[in-house]
Structures are given as structure tokens and as C-alpha cells.
Design an enzyme around this catalytic site. Structure first.
Site, PDB file in Angstrom:
ATOM      1  N   LEU A 182       0.582  -1.499   0.162  1.00  0.00           N
ATOM      2  CA  LEU A 182      -0.110   0.022  -0.132  1.00  0.00           C
ATOM      3  C   LEU A 182       0.771   0.762   0.612  1.00  0.00           C
ATOM      4  O   LEU A 182       1.862   1.013   0.519  1.00  0.00           O
ATOM      5  CB  LEU A 182      -1.153   0.176   1.473  1.00  0.00           C
ATOM      6  CG  LEU A 182      -2.215  -0.876   1.236  1.00  0.00           C
ATOM      7  CD1 LEU A 182      -3.140  -0.114   2.530  1.00  0.00           C
ATOM      8  CD2 LEU A 182      -2.768  -0.027   0.137  1.00  0.00           C
ATOM      9  N   ASP A 183       0.625   2.600  -0.780  1.00  0.00           N
ATOM     10  CA  ASP A 183       1.056   3.345  -0.952  1.00  0.00           C
ATOM     11  C   ASP A 183       1.339   3.971   0.831  1.00  0.00           C
ATOM     12  O   ASP A 183       0.786   3.775   0.992  1.00  0.00           O
ATOM     13  CB  ASP A 183       1.066   4.619  -1.360  1.00  0.00           C
ATOM     14  CG  ASP A 183       1.074   3.941  -3.642  1.00  0.00           C
ATOM     15  OD1 ASP A 183       1.264   3.079  -3.794  1.00  0.00           O
ATOM     16  OD2 ASP A 183       0.026   5.197  -4.576  1.00  0.00           O
ATOM     17  N   PRO A 184       2.127   5.276   1.101  1.00  0.00           N
ATOM     18  CA  PRO A 184       2.622   5.643   2.274  1.00  0.00           C
ATOM     19  C   PRO A 184       1.167   6.775   2.345  1.00  0.00           C
ATOM     20  O   PRO A 184       0.762   7.023   3.286  1.00  0.00           O
ATOM     21  CB  PRO A 184       3.554   6.707   1.918  1.00  0.00           C
ATOM     22  CG  PRO A 184       4.457   5.429   0.933  1.00  0.00           C
ATOM     23  CD  PRO A 184       3.602   4.621   0.136  1.00  0.00           C
TER      24      PRO A 184
END
Length: 329
Positions: free
Chosen positions: A49-51
């Protein structure tokens, strides 16, 4: 003078932790934090998951890491907010604004635009992604100011629900829920929807609310884990078979189980199945006084043969059963 760092004594941990990943941490940073809190020897995740994103991040420990690849194929569900009228360099709020346009679309045009993205669509992966080109992640090219050619990828949008919209005012936006196939870039979807509306757009919020059979309601936060005792943290772990919900179960006898764990094919009256979860008894030990039936590994069946896939080791099986015995006593 700095104090000595406390060395964490690692231990065998087997199972799945459903983490609600916080904003700002990468998936690997969240994984390492949870691994430290559980004192686990081995850990991995089932896709990043992206930051910028929060939400469901299944973390696999010990024997569960052998089946984490299976979960990469699972459908995902997200909630996202697209800020209309502003296009950024990264298609999300972390990038610089590179274009501003007025928002003149109507609610009817929004509904029509969303319909264009239902079903099987093509996406060009964003430059700010971990996808590799010639062995190098695209985001590294982007950091160097380079744009490289990327091939379009086919993905499927199963559901695209409009939860809320604001087309006027200082921050026009769409609030969407998206259920999609693996490999879908929601940032790209948001940017493409903005272009279809003629005003551009970028994501300001992204939350994964479900992945495969797992939902956000089942997740625990890092903040909660930090406040709990070691026993309470361990209680959040789902058993390894939680990663195999769609696998057809097959149970072997003691001889068959021993030979299966040695990688030997077994003959039987099984229909052809691509995904099988194999169970069987393991011999009693000094700590485990009786035979116990447990997961041995994955397999597939074809032509009446049970063909081993990913197998648990005898040591992993004993560790799992001993932990279960301790927790139930």
C-alpha cells in the site's frame, strides 16, 4: 553517551495479522514495526500500500509467508477522494500541482464518466510506482526526472460507487468506492476520471477497506498493538489456513500425510481441483501426547493424483501445534 540498544529475542510466530496500515508509513515500515512487536523471526506482506494509503494490509508470519503469493491475486476494495480541477506530478497529494483547470461538469456527466470505467479497462502504470522497467523501479526513474515508456495493462473494475460529490466551492471532489482486480492503480483511475470530466484531478485520500476475504473491521492498528501485552498481540493472529479460504480441503491418513510432506504424489478418487488445502495427522511427540490433524500444505489434483504445492515443514507444524496447545491451556 548513548545507552545500549535492547536486543529483541526473536521467536517462531506463524499466522496472519490483519493490520490497519497508518498514513505515512510504507508497507515495509509497517511490517517491520509489527514484526518487532511480535518478536517474529520471519515475516512478509501480501502486496503493498502506498504511504498515502491506509487500511487493510495482511501481514504473514512464519509458515504463512509460503502462501502470501496466493493473496496477491485477490480482488481489492478501496474508498478514495478525487480532488477535481488540480493535476499533480504524482497523481496524489504528495506531488506538485502541474495543472489547474475549472470544474464545469454536471452530476449527470459525472455518472456518465464513471460508467466508462466499469468492467475491463486499460491502464498505463504511473511513473511513481514500484513496477520495474529493466530491473529498476519506475519511481527511481521519476526521482531522476525521467519518464519511460510503459505498456498499458488490462485490469477489471467490478464496482464503482459514487458515495458523495461536490462540484462547486473551493475543493470540488468525488468520493468513490472501488472494487477492482489485482494490479489496479487507483491513482491512475482517479487521474483518468478527472481527464474524462475535462478538469483533471488527483487523489487526496485512499483507504483499502477490503482485500479478498479480509475487511477493515477485522484489522488492528499499530497503536493498539503497542499498548498491548505480548499475549494480547499474539491473540490477533489468524491461523495459516485463513489464507486458503477458497481451497478445497483434502484430509489424508497418517501414512499419506507423511508421504505428502515428503513431496510424494498421492493417488485417490479426487476430482480435478486447482486449489487444494491438504490436512492430515502428525505423530505424537513428548509435548503433544496425541495425534492432531492440521494443515500440511497446498496442492492441486489432476487425473486422480494429489500433487504437492507449498508444504509446511515438520518443524513449522510442531511449532504451530505447540503454540495452539499453550494458548488453549
Amino acid at each position: 553517551m548513548q545507552g545500549q540498544r535492547t536486543r529483541v529475542q526473536r521467536r517462531p510466530v506463524h499466522g496472519v495479522l490483519l493490520l490497519d496500515k497508518p498514513l505515512g508509513l510504507s508497507s515495509n515500515q509497517a511490517l517491520q514495526k509489527a514484526k518487532w512487536l511480535l518478536r517474529a523471526e520471519k515475516a512478509g506482506h501480501t502486496g503493498t500500500l502506498d504511504p498515502l494509503a491506509t487500511g487493510v494490509l495482511p501481514l504473514c508470519f512464519g509458515a504463512a509467508t509460503k502462501f502470501s503469493q496466493l493473496h496477491l491475486d485477490a480482488d481489492k476494495t478501496y474508498e478514495t477522494v478525487i480532488r477535481l480541477g488540480l493535476k499533480t506530478s504524482t497523481a496524489d497529494a504528495e506531488g506538485d500541482v502541474i495543472e489547474a483547470r475549472g470544474v464545469t461538469c454536471t452530476p449527470g456527466q459525472v455518472v456518465e464518466a464513471l460508467d466508462l470505467f466499469m468492467g475491463e479497462i486499460e491502464q498505463i502504470p504511473p511513473m511513481h510506482s514500484a513496477l520495474k522497467k529493466d530491473g529498476k523501479p519506475l519511481y527511481e526513474y521519476a526521482r531522476d526526472g525521467e519518464t519511460v515508456e510503459r505498456e498499458a495493462r488490462r485490469v477489471t473494475i467490478h464496482d464503482l460507487d459514487l458515495l458523495d460529490m461536490q462540484l462547486t466551492g473551493d475543493e470540488p471532489h468525488l468520493h468513490l468506492r472501488v472494487r477492482c482486480s489485482k494490479g489496479t492503480y487507483i491513482r491512475t483511475l482517479g487521474e483518468d476520471i478527472g481527464e474524462a470530466l475535462g478538469c483533471g484531478g488527483h487523489l487526496t485520500m485512499l483507504r483499502r477497506v477490503a482485500t479478498g476475504p479480509f475487511s477493515a473491521a477485522q484489522c488492528v492498528s499499530l497503536e493498539t498493538l503497542e499498548a498491548e501485552s505480548e499475549a494480547q498481540r499474539a491473540a490477533h493472529l489468524l491461523p495459516v489456513p485463513a489464507l486458503l479460504p477458497d481451497h478445497t480441503p483434502v484430509t489424508l491418513d497418517e501414512e499419506g500425510a507423511a508421504r505428502f510432506l515428503s513431496g510424494v504424489r498421492r493417488r485417490g478418487a479426487w476430482p480435478n481441483e486447482s486449489h487444494v488445502a491438504v490436512y492430515g495427522p502428525v505423530p505424537a511427540t513428548e509435548r503433544l501426547r496425541v495425534n492432531v490433524t492440521t494443515l500440511l500444505g497446498s496442492a492441486h489434483t489432476t487425473g486422480g493424483e494429489l500433487i504437492p504445492g507449498r508444504l509446511l515443514s515438520p518443524i513449522e507444524i510442531q511449532q504451530i501445534l505447540e503454540t495452539e496447545t499453550e494458548l488453549s491451556s
